[in-house]
Design an enzyme around this catalytic site. Structure first.
Site, mmCIF file in Angstrom:
data_model
loop_
_atom_site.group_PDB
_atom_site.id
_atom_site.type_symbol
_atom_site.label_atom_id
_atom_site.label_comp_id
_atom_site.label_asym_id
_atom_site.label_seq_id
_atom_site.Cartn_x
_atom_site.Cartn_y
_atom_site.Cartn_z
ATOM 1 N N HIS A 60 0.863 -1.180 0.000
ATOM 2 C CA HIS A 60 0.000 0.000 0.000
ATOM 3 C C HIS A 60 0.899 1.230 0.000
ATOM 4 C CE1 HIS A 60 -3.820 -2.020 1.854
ATOM 5 N NE2 HIS A 60 -3.282 -2.746 0.884
ATOM 6 N N GLU A 62 1.112 3.803 1.858
ATOM 7 C CA GLU A 62 1.677 4.155 3.161
ATOM 8 C C GLU A 62 2.866 3.282 3.519
ATOM 9 O OE1 GLU A 62 -2.906 4.396 3.771
ATOM 10 O OE2 GLU A 62 -1.510 3.334 2.463
ATOM 11 N N CYS A 90 -5.894 1.963 6.063
ATOM 12 C CA CYS A 90 -6.573 0.735 6.492
ATOM 13 C C CYS A 90 -5.935 0.262 7.805
ATOM 14 C CB CYS A 90 -6.439 -0.334 5.412
ATOM 15 S SG CYS A 90 -4.751 -0.981 5.214
ATOM 16 N N CYS A 93 -2.131 -0.582 7.469
ATOM 17 C CA CYS A 93 -1.291 0.614 7.375
ATOM 18 C C CYS A 93 -1.285 1.387 8.691
ATOM 19 C CB CYS A 93 -1.769 1.493 6.227
ATOM 20 S SG CYS A 93 -1.497 0.713 4.609
#
Length: 162
Positions: A60, A62, A90, A93
């Site tokens: 992701h 992040e 999420c 993360c």
């Protein structure tokens, strides 16, 4: 969700940088999310979603930015840093953000399906975890939301016409 009216940084400037990174993700066929990690007013590292291209479910935006920042700063802890991300993090993360000991997170659009900064979960605002940080949402949210909507509309259109 914990918020602070002013982070003392130019939130819109850094969110625009994150939006530009999200465009790179979209061009690669990834969900358009971008992230930039800032310390003392300068960019340390950036990332965008790449789980498909990297064959990595943890890639992701992040996490990509956190990994790159840890390499640049030669430390797995990133105190005094701020993460700007176009979509509410999420749970995965958010957990990584807590472990990295960031000073704060600023995000664009909320994520009503998986957000962990108050929308579905509140990992970033939890009082039981060993690190607390400042979290501010809805910075250039409409721009981030529009990019996501356009991406998924195009994907639905493509699938419907296959």
């Amino acid at each position: 969700m914990r918020e602070m009216a002013q982070t003392g940084m130019n939130d819109e400037y850094w969110m625009r940088r994150a939006l530009a990174l999200a465009e790179l993700a979209a061009k690669a066929g990834e969900v358009p999310v971008g992230a930039v990690l800032v310390k003392d007013g300068r960019e340390i590292a950036a990332g965008w979603n790449r789980p498909i291209g990297d064959n990595d479910p943890t890639a992701h935006a992040e996490v990509v930015a956190l990994r790159a920042s840890a390499t640049v700063l030669e430390n797995y802890r990133l105190p005094g840093t701020w993460l700007y991300v176009t979509l509410e993090p999420c749970a995965m993360c958010a957990g990584a953000i807590i472990q990295a000991r960031l000073a704060g997170v600023v995000f664009g659009a909320t994520d009503p399906r998986a957000g962990a900064a108050g929308s579905v979960f509140d990992v970033l605002g939890s009082d039981v975890l060993n690190h607390r940080l400042i979290c501010k949402g809805n910075v250039l949210a409409e721009e981030a939301r529009s990019m996501l909507r356009a991406f998924f509309a195009a994907r639905r259109h493509f699938q419907a016409n296959r």
